[in-house]
Design an enzyme around this catalytic site. Structure first.
Site, short mmCIF file in Angstrom:
data_model
loop_
_atom_site.label_atom_id
_atom_site.label_comp_id
_atom_site.label_asym_id
_atom_site.label_seq_id
_atom_site.Cartn_x
_atom_site.Cartn_y
_atom_site.Cartn_z
N ASN A 12 -21.29 -0.26 -14.16
CA ASN A 12 -22.13 -1.41 -13.77
C ASN A 12 -23.32 -1.43 -14.72
OD1 ASN A 12 -23.83 -3.25 -12.59
ND2 ASN A 12 -24.24 -2.01 -10.76
N TRP A 13 -23.29 -2.36 -15.66
CA TRP A 13 -24.36 -2.40 -16.67
C TRP A 13 -25.65 -3.01 -16.12
CZ3 TRP A 13 -22.21 -3.84 -22.24
CH2 TRP A 13 -21.41 -2.79 -22.68
N LYS A 14 -25.57 -3.64 -14.93
CA LYS A 14 -26.75 -4.32 -14.36
C LYS A 14 -27.30 -5.30 -15.41
CE LYS A 14 -27.38 -0.35 -11.45
NZ LYS A 14 -28.23 0.42 -10.58
N HIS A 100 -23.89 -5.22 -3.94
CA HIS A 100 -24.64 -4.08 -4.49
C HIS A 100 -26.00 -4.03 -3.81
CE1 HIS A 100 -26.96 -1.63 -7.25
NE2 HIS A 100 -25.81 -1.13 -7.65
N GLU A 102 -28.86 -3.66 -4.86
CA GLU A 102 -29.92 -4.47 -5.51
C GLU A 102 -29.80 -5.93 -5.13
OE1 GLU A 102 -29.15 -2.91 -9.44
OE2 GLU A 102 -29.86 -0.97 -8.71
N GLU A 170 -22.58 3.80 -2.04
CA GLU A 170 -23.72 4.08 -2.91
C GLU A 170 -24.98 4.26 -2.07
OE1 GLU A 170 -23.02 2.50 -7.14
OE2 GLU A 170 -23.79 0.82 -5.98
N GLY A 176 -30.03 5.37 -9.52
CA GLY A 176 -31.02 5.39 -10.59
C GLY A 176 -32.11 6.43 -10.42
N SER A 215 -26.26 7.83 -9.42
CA SER A 215 -26.60 8.93 -10.31
C SER A 215 -25.39 9.79 -10.72
CB SER A 215 -27.69 9.81 -9.70
OG SER A 215 -28.90 9.06 -9.56
N GLY A 236 -23.83 3.44 -12.95
CA GLY A 236 -24.84 2.55 -13.51
C GLY A 236 -25.28 3.03 -14.87
N GLY A 237 -26.43 3.70 -14.92
CA GLY A 237 -27.05 4.11 -16.18
C GLY A 237 -26.11 4.79 -17.16
P1 PGA Z 1 -26.79 4.71 -11.28
O1 PGA Z 1 -26.42 3.30 -10.59
O2 PGA Z 1 -25.51 5.34 -11.72
O3 PGA Z 1 -27.69 4.34 -12.43
O4 PGA Z 1 -27.49 5.52 -10.25
C1 PGA Z 1 -25.28 3.16 -9.80
C2 PGA Z 1 -25.17 1.74 -9.31
O5 PGA Z 1 -26.18 1.12 -8.98
O6 PGA Z 1 -24.04 1.18 -9.22
#
Ligand code: PGA
Length: 261
Positions: A12-14, A100, A102, A170, A176, A215, A236-237
């Site tokens: 997930n590149w956000k 998600h 967010e 999640e 993050g 994470s 994510g990251g």
């Molecule tokens: P993260 O994000 O791996 O950077 O913690 C995961 C996500 O939000 O899908």
């Protein structure tokens, strides 16, 4: 009936990346070129909407599928700035992330909205990756299973089949932050979700892939992916760099298929 669940590692590149960053996709594809080593897992990358078409074109002939990060529930209409599941499908996407944390937090998306978006994905022939997870305060208050149970019950679309949807657990406080739950806590929540899916879908609940997200990085992926009922990762990251993403996917080279089937 025994269900075989192919692990899925999805990035997930956000709101990160750029046209230039799509070069990472080519690097990932190059790293996956030895098909024999990777044939037991699925891989996907979810870039921001403007890059979906380019990413899909770049992914043709590779082991990487492309997904979107959100969709609108309606197929078309006066919804300025939104993108429908049908448009996502036409852009060459196989997956769309819905709900998600967010989106739930920053865009006030309720379970009803998430369910409608997941239904739109099914309508368009795209697999929804339905996200659930508790906040730190909810975990501290001992409400994790209540919250996750309500999200699973409220966010699953009618007509869902075991292979037609993906669920991602999640924990909001793990996203993050570099923090992850203990293996025991991950196991408990994933087993609980499996039970809720069986209640809703019967034995088909065994076919749903349940990803862990929050994470995940190359250094902790082996431990997390080996947990029962963890059928892959939403990353994510660490999905922004080919090396890290491949490092996470690579743990499936050492996890015997018999342990996740
Ligand atoms: P993260 O994000 O791996 O950077 O913690 C995961 C996500 O939000 O899908």
């Amino acid at each position: 009936m025994a269900h075989v669940r192919r692990p899925l590692v999805a990035g997930n590149w956000k709101m990160n990346g750029s046209k230039l960053a799509l070069a990472e996709l080519a690097k990932m594809a190059a790293g996956l070129a030895d098909g024999a080593l990777w044939r037991t897992i699925d891989l996907a990358v979810c870039p921001p909407a403007p890059y979906l078409y380019l990413a899909s074109a770049a992914s043709i002939g590779t082991r990487i599928a492309v997904g979107a990060q959100d969709c609108h529930a309606e197929a078309s209409g006066a919804f300025t700035g939104d993108v429908s599941a049908e448009m996502i499908a036409e852009s060459g996407c196989c997956y769309v992330i819905v709900g998600h944390s967010e989106r739930r937090t920053l865009h006030a998306e309720s379970n009803d909205i998430v369910r409608a978006k997941a239904a739109a994905a099914l309508r368009a022939g795209v697999t929804p990756i339905i996200c659930v997870g508790e906040t730190r305060a909810e975990r501290d208050a001992g409400k994790t299973l209540d919250v996750v149970g309500a999200q699973v019950a409220g966010s699953l679309p009618a007509g869902a089949t075991g292979e037609g949807i993906v669920v991602a657990y999640e924990p909001v406080w793990a996203i993050g932050t570099g923090l992850t739950p203990t293996a025991g806590d991950v196991k408990a929540v994933h087993q609980f979700i499996r039970g809720e899916l069986r209640k809703k879908l019967g034995s088909d609940g065994d076919a749903v892939r349940i990803l862990y997200g929050g994470s995940v990085k190359p250094s902790n992926a082996a431990e997390l992916m080996a947990i029962a009922d963890v059928d892959g990762a939403l990353v994510g990251g660490a999905s922004l760099k080919a090396e890290d993403f491949l490092g996470i996917a690579a743990v499936y080279r050492t996890i015997a298929p018999s342990t996740y089937h």
